[in-house]
Design a protein around this motif. Structure first.
Motif, PDB file in Angstrom:
ATOM      1  N   GLN A 114       0.844  -1.190   0.000  1.00 58.37           N
ATOM      2  CA  GLN A 114       0.000   0.000   0.000  1.00 58.37           C
ATOM      3  C   GLN A 114       0.885   1.247   0.000  1.00 58.37           C
ATOM      4  OE1 GLN A 114      -3.424   0.323   0.047  1.00 58.37           O
ATOM      5  NE2 GLN A 114      -3.182   2.535   0.019  1.00 58.37           N
ATOM      6  N   VAL A 115       0.557   2.203  -0.858  1.00 58.08           N
ATOM      7  CA  VAL A 115       1.300   3.464  -0.894  1.00 58.08           C
ATOM      8  C   VAL A 115       0.856   4.321   0.284  1.00 58.08           C
ATOM      9  CG1 VAL A 115       1.726   5.572  -2.203  1.00 58.08           C
ATOM     10  CG2 VAL A 115       1.586   3.381  -3.380  1.00 58.08           C
ATOM     11  N   VAL A 116       1.836   4.849   0.998  1.00 69.20           N
ATOM     12  CA  VAL A 116       1.562   5.617   2.209  1.00 69.20           C
ATOM     13  C   VAL A 116       2.059   7.042   2.015  1.00 69.20           C
ATOM     14  CG1 VAL A 116       2.035   5.787   4.672  1.00 69.20           C
ATOM     15  CG2 VAL A 116       1.848   3.539   3.595  1.00 69.20           C
ATOM     16  N   SER A 117       1.261   7.997   2.430  1.00 68.92           N
ATOM     17  CA  SER A 117       1.693   9.392   2.480  1.00 68.92           C
ATOM     18  C   SER A 117       0.884  10.070   3.569  1.00 68.92           C
ATOM     19  CB  SER A 117       1.482  10.088   1.135  1.00 68.92           C
ATOM     20  OG  SER A 117       0.113  10.111   0.815  1.00 68.92           O
ATOM     21  N   GLY A 118       1.343  11.201   4.022  1.00 66.00           N
ATOM     22  CA  GLY A 118       0.607  11.918   5.055  1.00 66.00           C
ATOM     23  C   GLY A 118       0.619  11.200   6.391  1.00 66.00           C
ATOM     24  N   SER A 130       5.986  12.956   9.788  1.00 68.34           N
ATOM     25  CA  SER A 130       6.276  13.520   8.466  1.00 68.34           C
ATOM     26  C   SER A 130       7.446  14.499   8.527  1.00 68.34           C
ATOM     27  CB  SER A 130       5.036  14.189   7.874  1.00 68.34           C
ATOM     28  OG  SER A 130       4.537  15.171   8.765  1.00 68.34           O
ATOM     29  N   GLY A 140       7.464  12.462   0.389  1.00 64.50           N
ATOM     30  CA  GLY A 140       6.513  12.017  -0.619  1.00 64.50           C
ATOM     31  C   GLY A 140       5.808  10.744  -0.225  1.00 64.50           C
ATOM     32  N   SER A 141       5.435   9.979  -1.227  1.00 64.28           N
ATOM     33  CA  SER A 141       4.728   8.726  -1.004  1.00 64.28           C
ATOM     34  C   SER A 141       5.676   7.548  -1.164  1.00 64.28           C
ATOM     35  CB  SER A 141       3.583   8.590  -2.013  1.00 64.28           C
ATOM     36  OG  SER A 141       2.665   9.649  -1.842  1.00 64.28           O
ATOM     37  N   PHE A 142       5.404   6.483  -0.442  1.00 64.76           N
ATOM     38  CA  PHE A 142       6.226   5.281  -0.508  1.00 64.76           C
ATOM     39  C   PHE A 142       5.397   4.101  -0.039  1.00 64.76           C
ATOM     40  CE2 PHE A 142       6.999   7.826   3.263  1.00 64.76           C
ATOM     41  CZ  PHE A 142       6.621   6.961   4.285  1.00 64.76           C
ATOM     42  N   THR A 143       5.808   2.911  -0.422  1.00 62.55           N
ATOM     43  CA  THR A 143       5.133   1.717   0.077  1.00 62.55           C
ATOM     44  C   THR A 143       5.760   1.338   1.413  1.00 62.55           C
ATOM     45  OG1 THR A 143       6.613   0.106  -0.944  1.00 62.55           O
ATOM     46  CG2 THR A 143       4.732   0.867  -2.280  1.00 62.55           C
TER      47      THR A 143
END
Length: 165
Positions: A114-118, A130, A140-143
């Motif tokens: 799952q891509v995670v951000s925030g 963060s 940014g976003s990352f798995t």
């Protein structure tokens, strides 16, 4: 030369007995679906103390209230007068087990791909995750899987300094 292992009935061998981290943490592991699997997987390359610290940090993360991100810059009782909040530089030492605890929680919640951000609802060393990740160079976003690899590719602890209100 062949070797033999003698097993005593009723006594688990070291290979089959799950590692104990104390009564409280063992209960916590069993209460979180998927956590036992993560602990067993991570114990292949982490020492017992690192896992224990990660479990304690993960338990603390799950017990903390979310960070309130709705704070207004106008909280004065003086009509429209803005509240001036001084900025200050905060430096903390961030250990791998602190960051790993966030990764374990994300894995339990979202799985590996799952891509995670925030990461606004998490804190590391008392600071928003963060901000800490950004100061460490991860943005940014990352798995979750990418986060695990990123943590394992760094040396710990790291000093992180951020400016906060």
């Amino acid at each position: 030369m062949a070797t033999a292992t003698i097993l005593t009935p009723g006594v688990a061998s070291a290979e089959t007995k799950a590692e104990s981290y104390g009564v409280e943490l063992d209960k916590y592991i069993e209460s979180r679906p998927g956590l036992r699997e993560i602990v067993e997987e991570q114990s292949q390359h982490l020492d017992r103390e690192e896992i224990r610290k990660t479990l304690e940090a993960l338990k603390e993360i799950s017990e903390q209230a979310p960070i309130d991100s709705t704070t207004s810059s106008r909280e004065s009782g003086d009509g429209d007068a803005p509240v001036i909040v001084p900025m200050k530089k905060v430096c903390v030492k961030v250990y791998g087990w602190m960051v790993r605890a966030v990764a374990w929680d994300l894995r339990i919640r979202f799985g590996l791909v799952q891509v995670v951000s925030g990461l606004a609802s998490f804190t590391i060393a008392g600071l928003p995750a963060s901000l800490v990740f950004g100061a460490l160079g991860l943005g940014g976003s990352f798995t979750v899987n990418e986060l695990f690899r990123w943590i394992d590719s760094r040396s710990w602890p790291r000093n992180v300094c951020v400016t906060v209100k």
